[in-house]
Design a protein around this motif. Structure first.
Motif, PDB file in Angstrom:
ATOM      1  N   SER A  45     -27.217 -34.422 -37.907  1.00  0.00           N
ATOM      2  CA  SER A  45     -27.416 -34.204 -36.470  1.00  0.00           C
ATOM      3  C   SER A  45     -26.190 -34.599 -35.642  1.00  0.00           C
ATOM      4  N   LYS A  46     -25.297 -35.407 -36.201  1.00  0.00           N
ATOM      5  CA  LYS A  46     -24.084 -35.837 -35.486  1.00  0.00           C
ATOM      6  C   LYS A  46     -22.945 -34.822 -35.623  1.00  0.00           C
ATOM      7  N   ILE A  47     -23.118 -33.816 -36.497  1.00  0.00           N
ATOM      8  CA  ILE A  47     -22.089 -32.796 -36.701  1.00  0.00           C
ATOM      9  C   ILE A  47     -22.306 -31.684 -35.681  1.00  0.00           C
ATOM     10  N   LYS A  48     -21.291 -31.420 -34.896  1.00  0.00           N
ATOM     11  CA  LYS A  48     -21.375 -30.428 -33.819  1.00  0.00           C
ATOM     12  C   LYS A  48     -20.529 -29.211 -34.173  1.00  0.00           C
ATOM     13  N   LEU A  49     -21.120 -28.023 -34.038  1.00  0.00           N
ATOM     14  CA  LEU A  49     -20.384 -26.789 -34.298  1.00  0.00           C
ATOM     15  C   LEU A  49     -19.339 -26.572 -33.219  1.00  0.00           C
ATOM     16  N   SER A  50     -18.214 -26.003 -33.629  1.00  0.00           N
ATOM     17  CA  SER A  50     -17.128 -25.709 -32.705  1.00  0.00           C
ATOM     18  C   SER A  50     -17.000 -24.200 -32.561  1.00  0.00           C
ATOM     19  N   GLU A  51     -16.646 -23.759 -31.384  1.00  0.00           N
ATOM     20  CA  GLU A  51     -16.442 -22.326 -31.168  1.00  0.00           C
ATOM     21  C   GLU A  51     -15.086 -21.890 -31.685  1.00  0.00           C
ATOM     22  N   ALA A  52     -14.163 -22.825 -31.836  1.00  0.00           N
ATOM     23  CA  ALA A  52     -12.812 -22.495 -32.290  1.00  0.00           C
ATOM     24  C   ALA A  52     -12.820 -22.173 -33.778  1.00  0.00           C
ATOM     25  N   LYS A  53     -11.982 -21.230 -34.158  1.00  0.00           N
ATOM     26  CA  LYS A  53     -11.797 -20.897 -35.569  1.00  0.00           C
ATOM     27  C   LYS A  53     -10.568 -21.635 -36.063  1.00  0.00           C
TER      28      LYS A  53
END
Length: 147
Positions: free
Chosen positions: A61-69
């Motif tokens: 739950s602490k891992i956040k997706l990033s929009e950057a590739k």
């Protein structure tokens, strides 16, 4: 006049022999009180952690997706995530609240497994190596950083 005294920290590493006379320098760091095996990579722009291994160090739950590739590591279109670790310890250097990129390093670990090598948790990149003026001595197998 104020002069800051630079303290040095020497971290032992070992060379993992790859096929075709290649090598990876590998050391152990501590992330959130757990040991992690990391490749020292002067060609990596950032320190990254493998997304499969990241759950050993913090809740998913602490891992956040990033929009950057992310580019590099064999692709220019790799999805990424990030997390903030309470502690990232490299030798005598203790970084608190360290934000780290999380990528899928499965292709590296698959190659390691094929060669019957220990799996890696991530890569120490130039963000840390440059900031702490690291030097790598292959004769003594020491990574020296200024803290």
């Amino acid at each position: 006049m104020y002069f800051r005294c630079m303290q040095k920290s020497a971290i032992d590493f070992r060379l993992i022999k790859l096929e075709r006379n290649g090598y990876h320098p590998v050391c152990t760091v501590t992330i959130n009180h757990k040991d992690a095996i990391m490749v020292i990579d002067t060609g990596a722009s950032h320190t990254v952690l493998d997304k499969k291994q990241a759950v050993r160090f913090l809740p998913e739950s602490k891992i956040k997706l990033s929009e950057a590739k992310s580019s590099g590591l064999g692709t220019n279109d790799m999805g990424s995530a990030y997390a903030t670790f309470d502690y990232f310890i490299l030798g005598d250097l203790a970084l608190r609240r360290r934000k780290t990129i999380i990528l899928d390093l499965a292709h590296i670990n698959l190659a390691y497994a094929t060669m019957q090598l220990p799996l890696i948790d991530g890569v120490i990149g130039c963000d840390i190596l440059k900031k702490y003026k690291a030097s790598i001595n292959f004769s003594t197998k020491k990574l020296v950083i200024n803290i």
